[in-house]
Design an enzyme around this catalytic site. Structure first.
Site: not given
Ligand code: GTP
Ligand code: SPV
Ligand code: MN
Length: 641
Positions: A111, A258, A267, A287, A309, A311, A334, A425
């Site tokens: 983004r 993207y 979003k 979110h 994002s 996290c 999400d 992704r």
């Molecule tokens: P968006 O799709 O961008 O909104 O991201 P998200 O909030 O869904 O994050 P996601 O669950 O994909 O995790 C992002 C990264 O954080 C990945 O590399 C995970 O492996 C890592 N991660 C997720 N949960 C944990 C956790 O409990 N501990 C640690 N150390 N890393 C984590």
């Molecule tokens: C984020 O960045 O929080 C996402 C990926 O979930 S995107 O769809 O690119 O916004």
């Molecule tokens: Mn997101």
């Protein structure tokens, strides 16, 4: 079936006139362009008048060679894949079932927050007064004439030689009172295919539009190509712009193919326009993931959680609990649309239909459920490719020999560049998730018992804190900070303010957003408890203290017991934390609970100063007084500790 000629030649010439005026305010020009003999394609003739007018105006502006109205069928999806394969946008991954790899242009990988704007008559509708005329961290304002100019500078003729696809889509189950409809026109088959995964799309939405003609207009073009991977991934990174005009229910995006830049339901619609609609109509567009948790007694509760994002939302939403007797089921990973029902229960739907999830870090040990979901009917973007026609990314396990990196080059591990882009992704249908919740498509939504907030805080912030009450919880959300990630263009691991994990997604003034949250408690409503969690605290050696992932079920266990009002908490200057022994740590060795829960006084005095500075400089007079009261309480509590 895909290439249907509908634009007569004189129409294209007349388009120039039309193009001078931005979409959505060009009725007169539109009429002018339409005068003359236009033979209508039967597909277009079947559209409702407003949709048809939008499509015709878009075509007049962008001058595509063909227009195709998407029906959402399997056959259409297959044809799109075939076309993308021919064009070099996707390649098959023969190791799996109907999986495809895309490599984007290296300049179009995430983004772009700096080029994302919200348009309104008054700047203060969009950003707090403290930032009037200056750059705000809480959103970018664009004035109506600049908005129109940005469109007029980019869109005329931008789809020449291409097909314009019309995607009727629903955010939320078709027919749910909580759902909303959009129509996206785009020149990217990748966007069409992804929208079919991420939203409910096609004929059933056109039918719904016949009953209620309201929809959000979404115009997208990858632009006249100035990227380096022009054949497979056309884009125009230097001129990318993502525009929103909430008052007109309009989104216009140019230059990027993207994720959140181009899948406009996500979003742009579900959060930026969604937050504006939500405030107007008295609900919340957030979110947040939504997850169902059944405890060992068989009681099922749902929680929603806002993490910025990259996290941990997808991971928490699909968690495999390590605590015996617990079961987790996924509603969404999400976005949550939430509304109090007539019984005062906060109900949430996931407006999406798929997962656009972060690949790196996903493995059979961290997220086995995602691993069980993504190797069918999935498009992978910017991951590494194995010699066997499979995929690999950092954190998946040992790297196979002979990898091709996300840029299409043989990967050289000694160079220390990642094989998969950090924001690579998977795009996967939600129904493929083996723990998808039985009620994930429920029209009325699932009842929410608790709301979690959180972020990546390497220092100072305990594993879990319960807000003392709703207002304190809103303050926690307002004061959220987190390390920057690869999901947007920020570089480095700087800790940024990211209130409610919504900083990039507010559709209106953040001060008003806080007021909206503060207005939620009303007679007869059962208010969810609010918690702040931090899985990412690090020790002196820079290692995560908390094991995370499935072990986060231990925190959920405490959260649910607190929802039952079990007295298993202690009061601290920050809020409630688990009383000694109340957090189930059975079987976890070497866990330094003091380091995990310590509340360093110096750190928190500085944190309070940083929050004050942020409130003053970014929000100013738009900040509700309740937030100052809470900050004063925080300061006093820490001083006295
Ligand atoms: P968006 O799709 O961008 O909104 O991201 P998200 O909030 O869904 O994050 P996601 O669950 O994909 O995790 C992002 C990264 O954080 C990945 O590399 C995970 O492996 C890592 N991660 C997720 N949960 C944990 C956790 O409990 N501990 C640690 N150390 N890393 C984590
Ligand atoms: C984020 O960045 O929080 C996402 C990926 O979930 S995107 O769809 O690119 O916004
Ligand atoms: Mn997101």
């Amino acid at each position: 079936m895909l290439n249907i000629k509908v634009i007569p030649e004189d129409y294209v010439q007349k388009a120039a006139k039309c193009a001078q005026v931005a979409l959505g305010c060009s009725r007169a020009a539109h009429q002018a362009a339409l005068r003359g003999s236009i033979k209508l394609n039967p597909q277009l003739a079947a559209l409702t008048p407003k949709v048809r007018a939008f499509v015709e105006r878009s075509a007049a502006l962008c001058e595509p060679e063909h227009v195709h109205v998407c029906d959402g069928s399997e056959a259409e999806a297959g044809a799109l894949l075939h076309l993308m394969h021919q064009q070099g946008t996707v390649k098959p991954l023969p190791q799996y079932d109907n999986c495809w790899l895309t490599r984007t242009d290296p300049a179009d990988v995430a983004r772009v927050e700096s080029r994302t704007f919200i348009c309104s008559e008054h700047e203060r509708d969009v950003v707090p007064i403290a930032r009037a005329g200056r750059k705000s961290a809480l959103g970018n304002y664009i004035a109506p004439h600049d908005y129109d100019k940005a469109v007029a500078d980019r869109f005329p003729g931008c789809m020449r030689g291409r097909t314009m696809y019309v995607i009727p889509f629903s955010m939320g189950p078709v027919g749910s009172p909580l759902s909303k409809i959009g129509v996206e026109v785009t020149d990217s088959p990748y966007v069409v295919y992804s929208m079919r995964v991420m939203t409910r799309m096609g004929n059933k939405v056109l039918e719904a539009l016949r009953k209620d003609e309201q929809f959000v207009r979404c115009l997208h073009s990858v632009g006249r190509t100035h990227g380096t991977n022009t054949a497979g991934w056309p884009c125009d990174p230097q001129r990318t712009v993502i525009l929103h005009r909430p008052i007109d229910n309009e989104i216009i995006s140019y230059g990027s193919g993207y994720g959140g830049n181009s899948l406009l339901g996500k979003k742009c619609f579900a959060l930026r326009l969604g937050s504006v609609l939500a405030r107007r109509e008295g609900w919340l567009a957030e979110h947040m993931l939504i997850v169902g948790i059944t405890d060992p007694k068989g009681r099922k509760r749902y929680i929603a959680a806002a993490f910025p994002s990259a996290c941990g939302k997808t991971n928490l939403a699909m968690m495999t609990p390590t605590l015996p007797g617990y079961k987790v089921e996924c509603v969404g990973d999400d976005i949550a649309w939430m509304k109090f029902d007539n019984n005062g229960v906060l109900r949430a739907i996931n407006p999406e239909n798929g997962f656009f999830g972060v690949a790196p870090g996903t493995s059979t040990s961290t997220n086995p459920i995602a691993m069980a979901s993504v190797f069918r009917n999935t498009v992978f973007t910017n991951v590494a490719e194995t010699a066997e026609g499979g995929v690999w990314w950092e954190g998946m396990g040992k790297a196979p020999e002979a990898l091709i990196d996300w840029k299409g080059q043989p990967w050289d591990p000694s160079k220390k560049t990642p094989a998969a882009h950090p924001n690579s992704r998977f795009c996967t249908p939600a129904e493929q998730c083996p723990i998808i919740d039985g009620d994930w498509e429920s029209a009325e939504g699932v009842p929410i018992s608790a709301i979690l907030l959180g972020g990546r805080r390497p220092a100072g912030v305990p594993l879990v804190i319960e807000a003392r009450d709703w207002q304190h919880g809103v303050f926690m959300g307002a004061a959220m900070r987190s390390e920057a990630t690869a999901a947007a263009e920020h570089s480095g691991k700087v800790v940024m303010h990211d209130p409610f994990a919504m900083r990039p997604f507010f559709g209106y003034n953040f001060g008003e957003y806080l007021r909206h949250w503060l207005s939620m408690p009303q007679a007869g409503r059962q208010m969810p408890k609010i918690f702040h969690v931090n899985w990412f605290r690090k020790d002196q050696q820079g290692k995560f203290i908390w094991p995370g992932f499935g072990e986060n079920s231990r925190v959920l266990d405490w959260v649910l017991r607190r929802c039952d009002d079990e007295p298993c908490h202690d009061s601290t200057p920050l809020g409630y934390v688990p009383a000694p022994g109340a957090l189930n740590t059975n079987g976890l060795s070497d866990l330094n609970m003091n380091e995990l829960f310590s509340i360093p006084k110096d750190f928190w005095m500085q944190e309070a100063d940083a929050i004050e500075k942020y409130f003053k400089e970014e929000v100013g007079d738009d900040l509700p007084n309740e937030m100052w009261d809470e900050l004063n309480k925080l300061r006093k509590n820490i001083q006295q500790s």
